[in-house]
Design a protein around this motif. Structure first.
Motif, PDB file in Angstrom:
ATOM      1  N   SER A   6       0.848  -1.180   0.000  1.00  0.00           N
ATOM      2  CA  SER A   6       0.000   0.000   0.000  1.00  0.00           C
ATOM      3  C   SER A   6       0.890   1.239   0.000  1.00  0.00           C
ATOM      4  O   SER A   6       1.608   1.484   0.954  1.00  0.00           O
ATOM      5  CB  SER A   6      -0.891  -0.020   1.246  1.00  0.00           C
ATOM      6  N   ARG A   7       0.827   1.998  -1.074  1.00  0.00           N
ATOM      7  CA  ARG A   7       1.643   3.202  -1.196  1.00  0.00           C
ATOM      8  C   ARG A   7       0.760   4.422  -0.922  1.00  0.00           C
ATOM      9  O   ARG A   7      -0.365   4.497  -1.372  1.00  0.00           O
ATOM     10  CB  ARG A   7       2.274   3.290  -2.569  1.00  0.00           C
ATOM     11  N   THR A   8       1.310   5.356  -0.168  1.00  0.00           N
ATOM     12  CA  THR A   8       0.600   6.588   0.144  1.00  0.00           C
ATOM     13  C   THR A   8       1.524   7.766  -0.124  1.00  0.00           C
ATOM     14  O   THR A   8       2.719   7.595  -0.359  1.00  0.00           O
ATOM     15  CB  THR A   8       0.172   6.616   1.622  1.00  0.00           C
ATOM     16  N   TYR A   9       0.960   8.964  -0.057  1.00  0.00           N
ATOM     17  CA  TYR A   9       1.751  10.183  -0.199  1.00  0.00           C
ATOM     18  C   TYR A   9       1.912  10.803   1.172  1.00  0.00           C
ATOM     19  O   TYR A   9       0.932  11.081   1.855  1.00  0.00           O
ATOM     20  CB  TYR A   9       1.081  11.164  -1.152  1.00  0.00           C
ATOM     21  N   ARG A  10       3.145  10.998   1.572  1.00  0.00           N
ATOM     22  CA  ARG A  10       3.475  11.569   2.874  1.00  0.00           C
ATOM     23  C   ARG A  10       4.027  12.974   2.683  1.00  0.00           C
ATOM     24  O   ARG A  10       4.934  13.195   1.884  1.00  0.00           O
ATOM     25  CB  ARG A  10       4.533  10.699   3.552  1.00  0.00           C
ATOM     26  N   LEU A  11       3.485  13.927   3.435  1.00  0.00           N
ATOM     27  CA  LEU A  11       4.033  15.276   3.465  1.00  0.00           C
ATOM     28  C   LEU A  11       5.343  15.228   4.233  1.00  0.00           C
ATOM     29  O   LEU A  11       5.374  14.798   5.389  1.00  0.00           O
ATOM     30  CB  LEU A  11       3.058  16.241   4.140  1.00  0.00           C
ATOM     31  N   LEU A  12       6.405  15.646   3.594  1.00  0.00           N
ATOM     32  CA  LEU A  12       7.723  15.614   4.231  1.00  0.00           C
ATOM     33  C   LEU A  12       7.940  16.864   5.084  1.00  0.00           C
ATOM     34  O   LEU A  12       7.332  17.910   4.835  1.00  0.00           O
ATOM     35  CB  LEU A  12       8.814  15.487   3.166  1.00  0.00           C
ATOM     36  N   PRO A  13       8.809  16.787   6.087  1.00  0.00           N
ATOM     37  CA  PRO A  13       9.005  17.917   7.003  1.00  0.00           C
ATOM     38  C   PRO A  13       9.917  19.008   6.452  1.00  0.00           C
ATOM     39  O   PRO A  13      10.384  19.856   7.210  1.00  0.00           O
ATOM     40  CB  PRO A  13       9.622  17.256   8.244  1.00  0.00           C
ATOM     41  N   ALA A  36      12.682  11.330   7.424  1.00  0.00           N
ATOM     42  CA  ALA A  36      11.610  12.290   7.709  1.00  0.00           C
ATOM     43  C   ALA A  36      11.152  12.175   9.164  1.00  0.00           C
ATOM     44  O   ALA A  36      10.916  13.196   9.827  1.00  0.00           O
ATOM     45  CB  ALA A  36      10.444  12.066   6.757  1.00  0.00           C
ATOM     46  N   ASP A  37      11.034  10.943   9.672  1.00  0.00           N
ATOM     47  CA  ASP A  37      10.650  10.752  11.076  1.00  0.00           C
ATOM     48  C   ASP A  37      11.665  11.413  12.013  1.00  0.00           C
ATOM     49  O   ASP A  37      11.297  12.103  12.970  1.00  0.00           O
ATOM     50  CB  ASP A  37      10.555   9.261  11.420  1.00  0.00           C
ATOM     51  N   GLU A  38      12.947  11.206  11.735  1.00  0.00           N
ATOM     52  CA  GLU A  38      14.004  11.800  12.561  1.00  0.00           C
ATOM     53  C   GLU A  38      13.982  13.320  12.477  1.00  0.00           C
ATOM     54  O   GLU A  38      14.164  14.011  13.477  1.00  0.00           O
ATOM     55  CB  GLU A  38      15.359  11.253  12.140  1.00  0.00           C
ATOM     56  N   MET A  39      13.744  13.846  11.278  1.00  0.00           N
ATOM     57  CA  MET A  39      13.687  15.297  11.089  1.00  0.00           C
ATOM     58  C   MET A  39      12.506  15.894  11.847  1.00  0.00           C
ATOM     59  O   MET A  39      12.635  16.939  12.490  1.00  0.00           O
ATOM     60  CB  MET A  39      13.579  15.625   9.596  1.00  0.00           C
ATOM     61  N   GLU A  41      11.133  14.725  14.566  1.00  0.00           N
ATOM     62  CA  GLU A  41      11.474  14.702  15.989  1.00  0.00           C
ATOM     63  C   GLU A  41      12.425  15.841  16.349  1.00  0.00           C
ATOM     64  O   GLU A  41      12.273  16.490  17.383  1.00  0.00           O
ATOM     65  CB  GLU A  41      12.086  13.351  16.381  1.00  0.00           C
ATOM     66  N   MET A  42      13.411  16.086  15.485  1.00  0.00           N
ATOM     67  CA  MET A  42      14.353  17.188  15.732  1.00  0.00           C
ATOM     68  C   MET A  42      13.631  18.533  15.678  1.00  0.00           C
ATOM     69  O   MET A  42      13.888  19.411  16.507  1.00  0.00           O
ATOM     70  CB  MET A  42      15.487  17.158  14.703  1.00  0.00           C
ATOM     71  N   GLN A  43      12.738  18.711  14.719  1.00  0.00           N
ATOM     72  CA  GLN A  43      12.006  19.973  14.607  1.00  0.00           C
ATOM     73  C   GLN A  43      11.155  20.227  15.845  1.00  0.00           C
ATOM     74  O   GLN A  43      11.110  21.347  16.361  1.00  0.00           O
ATOM     75  CB  GLN A  43      11.123  19.964  13.352  1.00  0.00           C
ATOM     76  N   LEU A  44      10.463  19.203  16.327  1.00  0.00           N
ATOM     77  CA  LEU A  44       9.628  19.372  17.515  1.00  0.00           C
ATOM     78  C   LEU A  44      10.462  19.634  18.761  1.00  0.00           C
ATOM     79  O   LEU A  44      10.088  20.467  19.601  1.00  0.00           O
ATOM     80  CB  LEU A  44       8.727  18.147  17.702  1.00  0.00           C
ATOM     81  N   ALA A  45      11.590  18.952  18.881  1.00  0.00           N
ATOM     82  CA  ALA A  45      12.475  19.171  20.028  1.00  0.00           C
ATOM     83  C   ALA A  45      13.047  20.589  20.013  1.00  0.00           C
ATOM     84  O   ALA A  45      13.114  21.258  21.050  1.00  0.00           O
ATOM     85  CB  ALA A  45      13.602  18.140  20.038  1.00  0.00           C
TER      86      ALA A  45
END
Length: 95
Positions: A6-13, A36-39, A41-45
């Motif tokens: 299942s492929r989806t479109y994810r908005l990147l950070p 993107a997940d790591e980015m 987390e860094m942005q929120l931190a």
């Protein structure tokens, strides 16, 4: 061809070169997804850290216009990043 994934479109950070939203077509398990997940987390931190500094700066006496302007710019950037993360994660929850 249907391979069962299942492929989806994810908005990147991060935005694309023109400053527009950047999307990834993915099954959610690739290298770019992890980056993107790591980015996110860094942005929120970083946003939380800037918010903490904002409280300290606003409580201090004798803070100048330049410091307040710099703070406002960083808070605006952090809010933009947090809203993008929320939009991206919210989009993935609806799938």
């Amino acid at each position: 061809m249907d391979d069962g994934t299942s492929r989806t479109y994810r908005l990147l950070p991060w935005p694309n070169r023109d400053g527009n939203p950047c999307y990834l077509s993915s099954d959610g398990n690739g290298l770019i997804d992890t980056l993107a997940d790591e980015m996110e987390e860094m942005q929120l931190a970083l946003g939380a850290e800037i918010l903490g500094h904002a409280g300290e700066l606003l409580a201090a006496e004798g803070v100048g216009e330049q410091e307040l302007r710099f703070l406002a710019e960083r808070l605006g950037e952090s809010l933009r990043d947090a809203l993008r993360v929320a939009e991206s994660r919210g989009g993935r929850l609806r799938e």
